[in-house]
Write a protein that holds these residues in place. Structure first.
Motif, PDB file in Angstrom:
ATOM      1  N   GLN A 283      45.056  40.258  40.311  1.00 36.34           N
ATOM      2  CA  GLN A 283      45.718  39.403  41.146  1.00 36.34           C
ATOM      3  C   GLN A 283      44.805  38.210  41.496  1.00 36.34           C
ATOM      4  N   PRO A 284      45.419  36.981  41.752  1.00 39.90           N
ATOM      5  CA  PRO A 284      44.659  35.972  42.545  1.00 39.90           C
ATOM      6  C   PRO A 284      44.045  36.373  43.561  1.00 39.90           C
ATOM      7  N   GLY A 285      42.633  36.236  43.627  1.00 41.14           N
ATOM      8  CA  GLY A 285      41.954  36.583  44.807  1.00 41.14           C
ATOM      9  C   GLY A 285      41.041  37.675  44.492  1.00 41.14           C
ATOM     10  N   GLY A 286      41.481  38.366  43.422  1.00 37.68           N
ATOM     11  CA  GLY A 286      40.567  39.737  43.016  1.00 37.68           C
ATOM     12  C   GLY A 286      39.342  39.343  42.454  1.00 37.68           C
ATOM     13  N   SER A 287      38.855  40.658  42.046  1.00 42.87           N
ATOM     14  CA  SER A 287      37.595  40.773  41.571  1.00 42.87           C
ATOM     15  C   SER A 287      37.520  41.442  40.298  1.00 42.87           C
ATOM     16  N   LEU A 288      36.478  41.074  39.314  1.00 46.41           N
ATOM     17  CA  LEU A 288      36.306  41.901  37.960  1.00 46.41           C
ATOM     18  C   LEU A 288      34.867  41.825  37.782  1.00 46.41           C
ATOM     19  N   ARG A 289      34.203  42.675  36.994  1.00 49.99           N
ATOM     20  CA  ARG A 289      32.966  42.504  36.595  1.00 49.99           C
ATOM     21  C   ARG A 289      32.985  42.726  35.129  1.00 49.99           C
ATOM     22  N   LEU A 290      32.202  41.850  34.421  1.00 49.12           N
ATOM     23  CA  LEU A 290      32.077  41.831  33.028  1.00 49.12           C
ATOM     24  C   LEU A 290      30.693  42.246  32.536  1.00 49.12           C
TER      25      LEU A 290
ATOM     26  N   ASP B 250      29.435  30.113  43.739  1.00 47.84           N
ATOM     27  CA  ASP B 250      29.804  30.545  45.091  1.00 47.84           C
ATOM     28  C   ASP B 250      30.997  31.608  44.844  1.00 47.84           C
ATOM     29  N   ARG B 251      31.233  31.814  43.516  1.00 47.58           N
ATOM     30  CA  ARG B 251      32.373  32.857  43.265  1.00 47.58           C
ATOM     31  C   ARG B 251      31.838  33.811  42.358  1.00 47.58           C
ATOM     32  N   PHE B 252      31.175  33.544  41.236  1.00 47.40           N
ATOM     33  CA  PHE B 252      30.812  34.307  40.112  1.00 47.40           C
ATOM     34  C   PHE B 252      29.003  34.457  40.181  1.00 47.40           C
ATOM     35  N   THR B 253      28.630  35.487  39.908  1.00 43.01           N
ATOM     36  CA  THR B 253      27.293  36.021  39.957  1.00 43.01           C
ATOM     37  C   THR B 253      26.883  36.565  38.553  1.00 43.01           C
ATOM     38  N   ILE B 254      25.802  35.879  37.924  1.00 45.34           N
ATOM     39  CA  ILE B 254      25.520  36.321  36.650  1.00 45.34           C
ATOM     40  C   ILE B 254      24.019  37.320  36.902  1.00 45.34           C
ATOM     41  N   SER B 255      23.791  38.329  36.206  1.00 42.04           N
ATOM     42  CA  SER B 255      22.764  39.082  36.293  1.00 42.04           C
ATOM     43  C   SER B 255      22.284  39.720  34.734  1.00 42.04           C
ATOM     44  N   ARG B 256      21.112  40.317  34.842  1.00 38.71           N
ATOM     45  CA  ARG B 256      20.888  40.875  33.592  1.00 38.71           C
ATOM     46  C   ARG B 256      19.959  42.141  33.596  1.00 38.71           C
ATOM     47  N   ASP B 257      19.822  42.780  32.819  1.00 39.77           N
ATOM     48  CA  ASP B 257      18.845  44.106  32.560  1.00 39.77           C
ATOM     49  C   ASP B 257      18.326  43.820  31.408  1.00 39.77           C
ATOM     50  N   ASN B 258      17.025  43.211  31.593  1.00 41.37           N
ATOM     51  CA  ASN B 258      16.128  43.059  30.406  1.00 41.37           C
ATOM     52  C   ASN B 258      15.905  44.466  29.685  1.00 41.37           C
ATOM     53  N   ALA B 259      15.539  45.296  30.234  1.00 44.34           N
ATOM     54  CA  ALA B 259      15.383  46.680  29.541  1.00 44.34           C
ATOM     55  C   ALA B 259      16.505  47.244  28.665  1.00 44.34           C
ATOM     56  N   LYS B 260      17.610  46.952  29.427  1.00 40.67           N
ATOM     57  CA  LYS B 260      18.893  47.541  28.731  1.00 40.67           C
ATOM     58  C   LYS B 260      19.649  46.499  27.786  1.00 40.67           C
ATOM     59  N   LYS B 261      18.869  45.222  27.788  1.00 39.00           N
ATOM     60  CA  LYS B 261      19.263  44.267  26.828  1.00 39.00           C
ATOM     61  C   LYS B 261      21.041  44.079  27.398  1.00 39.00           C
ATOM     62  N   MET B 262      21.302  43.895  28.520  1.00 37.61           N
ATOM     63  CA  MET B 262      22.503  43.802  29.132  1.00 37.61           C
ATOM     64  C   MET B 262      22.702  42.568  30.072  1.00 37.61           C
ATOM     65  N   VAL B 263      23.788  41.993  30.133  1.00 38.52           N
ATOM     66  CA  VAL B 263      23.967  40.833  31.154  1.00 38.52           C
ATOM     67  C   VAL B 263      25.473  41.072  31.545  1.00 38.52           C
TER      68      VAL B 263
ATOM     69  N   ALA C   1      34.428  37.060  41.689  1.00 37.71           N
ATOM     70  CA  ALA C   1      35.348  37.169  42.802  1.00 37.71           C
ATOM     71  C   ALA C   1      36.138  35.908  43.170  1.00 37.71           C
ATOM     72  N   GLY C   2      36.869  36.043  44.044  1.00 42.30           N
ATOM     73  CA  GLY C   2      37.937  35.012  44.172  1.00 42.30           C
ATOM     74  C   GLY C   2      38.459  34.144  43.081  1.00 42.30           C
ATOM     75  N   LEU C   3      39.092  35.213  42.208  1.00 50.37           N
ATOM     76  CA  LEU C   3      39.623  34.754  41.020  1.00 50.37           C
ATOM     77  C   LEU C   3      40.912  33.940  41.206  1.00 50.37           C
TER      78      LEU C   3
ATOM     79  N   VAL D 260      40.475  37.768  30.291  1.00 55.80           N
ATOM     80  CA  VAL D 260      40.462  37.834  31.566  1.00 55.80           C
ATOM     81  C   VAL D 260      41.890  37.260  31.773  1.00 55.80           C
ATOM     82  N   THR D 261      42.773  37.917  32.622  1.00 55.47           N
ATOM     83  CA  THR D 261      44.102  37.037  32.922  1.00 55.47           C
ATOM     84  C   THR D 261      44.083  37.342  34.529  1.00 55.47           C
ATOM     85  N   VAL D 262      44.189  36.278  35.407  1.00 53.09           N
ATOM     86  CA  VAL D 262      44.683  36.255  36.701  1.00 53.09           C
ATOM     87  C   VAL D 262      46.100  35.896  36.836  1.00 53.09           C
ATOM     88  N   SER D 263      46.785  36.717  37.461  1.00 51.57           N
ATOM     89  CA  SER D 263      48.284  36.381  37.771  1.00 51.57           C
ATOM     90  C   SER D 263      48.628  37.454  38.604  1.00 51.57           C
TER      91      SER D 263
END
Length: 119
Positions: free
Chosen positions: A13-20, A65-78, A83-85, A115-118
């Motif tokens: 829903q609008p205003g919600g959060s997801l983590r990819l 100020d809404r999304f944050t990117i991060s990575r784990d180099n050892a696991k080869k993940m991003v 938030a605030g979708l 990703v669908t925000v509705s």
């Protein structure tokens, strides 16, 4: 060969959060940059955020100020914490990685996650 597999998309829903999440696999020697792009119906693919192996980040203005990117180099993940979708964030989100397999460069893409925000 490098494979990227995204997960974590869905309906929110609008205003919600997801983590990819995106996992890279293959005979990878190093990954210099990992990034998230998105493509909405009828629009061009656009950069959302990118992160270097040293942790330097860049964001598109529309997600600052809404999304944050991060990575784990050892696991080869991003990861992309969203938030605030908003409905305009609806798109297929793609993971991208640039790096080396020994001395050969690679620039690989995942299959994308919706990703669908509705309401």
């Amino acid at each position: 060969q490098v494979q990227l597999v995204e997960s974590g998309g869905g309906l929110v829903q609008p205003g919600g959060s997801l983590r990819l999440s995106c996992a890279a696999s293959g005979s990878i020697s190093s990954i210099s940059v990992m990034a998230w792009y998105r493509q909405a119906p009828g629009k061009q693919r656009e950069l959302v955020a990118r992160i270097t192996s040293g942790g330097t980040t860049n964001y598109a203005d529309f997600v600052k100020d809404r999304f944050t990117i991060s990575r784990d180099n050892a696991k080869k993940m991003v990861y992309l914490q969203m938030a605030g979708l908003k409905p305009e964030d609806t798109a297929v989100y793609y993971c991208n990685a640039v790096g080396k397999i020994f001395v050969k460069n690679f620039d690989s893409w995942g299959q994308g996650t919706q990703v669908t925000v509705s309401s």
